[in-house]
Scaffold this motif. Structure first.
Motif: not given
Length: 160
Positions: A41-42, A143-146, A150-153
């Motif tokens: 996405l980036r 991309a920011g949401y992904a 991922r960081a939260r997971a």
């Protein structure tokens, strides 16, 4: 105005090349970052942004040509770009001209306070620029949401 337009064209071309390079480097480094939609996405955001800037620069070259054509000389009143097909009647009342950057166009201003675009910029430039810019923004947000997801997971996995 001509030199300013040329400067903006050069900046747009350099920006498009830079965004293309950034998108390619993001895709090349994707293997190191692991799976997931973030890098793709980036890269898509960078490529769509580069395409938007390139299409805008193409339209800006058309405006620059209209400005060059309208600068003085014999038979320059009203400006030749304002006398295009279908504008013969309105061209008789033209008192000035200007450049519109959003939407991109060469604007002919009439004595009654109205204005119209000369039609020098191809009809696809403004819609294509808007669509590509919107795609770039949407891809960057995705991309920011992904990345956030991922960081939260990863944070949830680290606490357990």
């Amino acid at each position: 105005m001509f030199l300013i337009l040329l400067l903006v064209v050069v900046v747009a071309v350099v920006t498009a090349v830079g965004l293309t390079g950034h998108g390619a480097s993001v895709l090349a480094a994707r293997r190191e970052r692991g799976p997931g939609p973030g890098p793709v996405l980036r890269a898509l955001a960078a490529f769509a942004g580069a395409a938007a800037v390139a299409v805008y620069a193409w339209g800006l070259l058309h405006v620059t040509g209209a400005v060059m054509e309208s600068n003085g000389g014999a038979s320059s009143a009203p400006a030749p770009p304002c006398r295009g097909p279908g504008n013969e009647e309105r061209a008789r009342h033209v008192v000035d001209q200007s450049v519109s950057f959003l939407p991109l166009g060469f604007v002919c201003e009439t004595a009654d306070g109205g204005d119209y675009t000369s039609g020098d910029v191809p009809g696809y430039v403004n819609p294509a620029t808007a669509a590509l810019a919107l795609a770039a923004v949407a891809s960057a947000v995705g991309a920011g949401y992904a990345a956030e997801s991922r960081a939260r997971a990863a944070a949830r996995g680290g606490r357990r």
